[in-house]
Design an enzyme around this catalytic site. Structure first.
Site, short mmCIF file in Angstrom:
data_model
loop_
_atom_site.label_atom_id
_atom_site.label_comp_id
_atom_site.label_asym_id
_atom_site.label_seq_id
_atom_site.Cartn_x
_atom_site.Cartn_y
_atom_site.Cartn_z
N GLY A 34 0.82 -1.21 0.00
CA GLY A 34 0.00 0.00 0.00
C GLY A 34 0.85 1.26 0.00
O GLY A 34 2.04 1.22 -0.33
N HIS A 37 2.38 4.63 -5.03
CA HIS A 37 2.94 5.74 -5.81
C HIS A 37 3.10 5.25 -7.25
O HIS A 37 2.71 4.12 -7.58
CB HIS A 37 4.28 6.19 -5.21
CG HIS A 37 5.24 5.06 -4.93
ND1 HIS A 37 5.80 4.31 -5.93
CD2 HIS A 37 5.70 4.54 -3.76
CE1 HIS A 37 6.57 3.39 -5.41
NE2 HIS A 37 6.53 3.50 -4.08
N HIS A 40 4.44 1.70 -7.98
CA HIS A 40 3.45 0.62 -7.90
C HIS A 40 2.54 0.62 -9.15
O HIS A 40 2.22 -0.42 -9.70
CB HIS A 40 2.56 0.80 -6.67
CG HIS A 40 3.28 0.72 -5.36
ND1 HIS A 40 3.44 1.81 -4.54
CD2 HIS A 40 3.89 -0.31 -4.73
CE1 HIS A 40 4.10 1.45 -3.45
NE2 HIS A 40 4.39 0.17 -3.54
N LYS A 152 13.49 -2.07 -8.39
CA LYS A 152 13.90 -1.29 -7.22
C LYS A 152 14.35 -2.22 -6.08
O LYS A 152 15.30 -1.95 -5.38
CB LYS A 152 12.72 -0.42 -6.79
CG LYS A 152 12.68 0.01 -5.38
CD LYS A 152 13.37 1.32 -5.20
CE LYS A 152 13.28 1.87 -3.80
NZ LYS A 152 12.71 1.01 -2.80
N VAL A 179 10.91 3.10 -11.15
CA VAL A 179 10.36 4.41 -11.49
C VAL A 179 10.95 5.44 -10.54
O VAL A 179 11.02 5.21 -9.32
CB VAL A 179 8.82 4.40 -11.38
CG1 VAL A 179 8.25 5.78 -11.65
CG2 VAL A 179 8.23 3.39 -12.34
#
Ligand code: AMP
Length: 289
Positions: A34, A37, A40, A152, A179
């Site tokens: 959760g 951003h 995700h 990431k 990202v």
């Protein structure tokens, strides 16, 4: 726009996936904790491009937090998350309660060797045991065809690939690129903990990667030299505490001396009380060595 359904139980999830499979639809899973951003959402878009139906899971998994890591502080923003996922056109969001995932009497955990041992394995003992256990549970609950994870968390991906291979899990693990914010900082739910000054200092992780890529482009193939240069740069920032700067084989995550096959440069740095990680892949051409 079709509505995004929010469900909380494993029974509902299984039923929904069974129905999708009955309709001959491929199902993709995007596991998250959760506080969503753009990072995700990029996994969501990748999933939508490759699967007929997209399921996002939101679960702050207690078993992957160590004793000193404050799970209660982890941001929980379900309403805002749902808004983003509805706009993105996600089919289903699975947000179970803790007891739904770890039922009373749960005593089984999955431990991966090899790729799980260095780097995060050293700094966060027990972390991957928690991650692998919960991801395997989510894959079993959902029976998805593919599951999407970000570069990431490169080591996490390598560990999950190993687990899926070793335990014959029929879900395909897909890697999506990191990202970044405009200035290069990798997006992370933890970035919100940074004060404006620390946010500036946090850029040193990306600058470290940029330096490594520049050295690589200039022909540097000596892993120790590259690590030394990146370490020196990161250390030049006040209050940046390095957990590790390392260059490892991109597949086995074993340490290497010379960059003669694909490697990953990974770093973990604490800025204020926030621990940030980042990495980049370096691919030497066979004739460049
Ligand atoms: P988390 O909610 O932090 O557990 O992350 C859920 C998934 O999103 C993991 O597969 C992460 O690797 C991925 N992810 C997190 N941040 C990024 C990012 N900046 N770019 C791409 N993927 C990300």
């Amino acid at each position: 726009m079709a509505t995004t359904q929010l469900i909380h139980t494993v029974a509902e999830l299984r039923q929904a996936v069974a129905e999708l499979h009955r309709q001959d639809k491929t199902v993709g899973l995007v596991p998250t904790m959760g506080a969503l951003h753009e990072g995700h959402l990029s996994l969501v878009h990748a999933c939508q491009a490759k699967c007929d139906a997209t399921i996002v899971t939101i679960f702050v998994n207690p078993t992957q937090f160590g004793p000193g890591e404050d799970i209660d502080k982890y941001p929980r923003t379900l309403e805002a998350d749902m808004e983003q996922l509805t706009t993105a056109g996600v089919d289903l969001v699975f947000a179970p309660a803790g007891e739904e995932v770890y039922r009373e009497g749960h005593v089984t955990y999955v431990e991966v060797g090899g790729v799980a041992e260095p780097l995060e394995g050293v700094c966060r003992p027990g972390h991957f045991r928690g991650v692998v256990t919960v991801v395997l549970k989510l894959l079993n609950m959902a029976g998805a065809d593919k599951a999407f994870f970000g570069q990431k968390d490169y080591q996490q991906l390598a560990v999950l690939r190993q687990m899926v291979r070793d335990l014959d899990v029929p879900t395909r693990i897909e890697m999506c690129p990191t990202v970044r914010e405009k200035d290069g900082l990798a997006m992370s739910s933890r970035n919100r903990y940074l004060s404006p000054e620390a946010r500036q200092r946090a850029l040193i992780l990306f600058k470290g990667l940029e330096l490594a890529m520049r050295l690589f482009d200039e022909g540097c193939r000596d892993a120790h030299e590259m690590v030394r240069e990146v370490t020196r740069l990161v250390e030049s920032v006040e209050d940046a505490r390095i957990d590790y700067v390392a260059i490892v084989d991109a597949e086995t995550l074993a340490p290497i001396e010379r960059i003669s096959r694909p490697v990953v440069l990974a770093l973990a740095v604490k800025i204020e009380d926030t621990r940030l990680i980042d990495n980049c892949l370096l691919y030497p051409m066979p004739d460049q060595d």
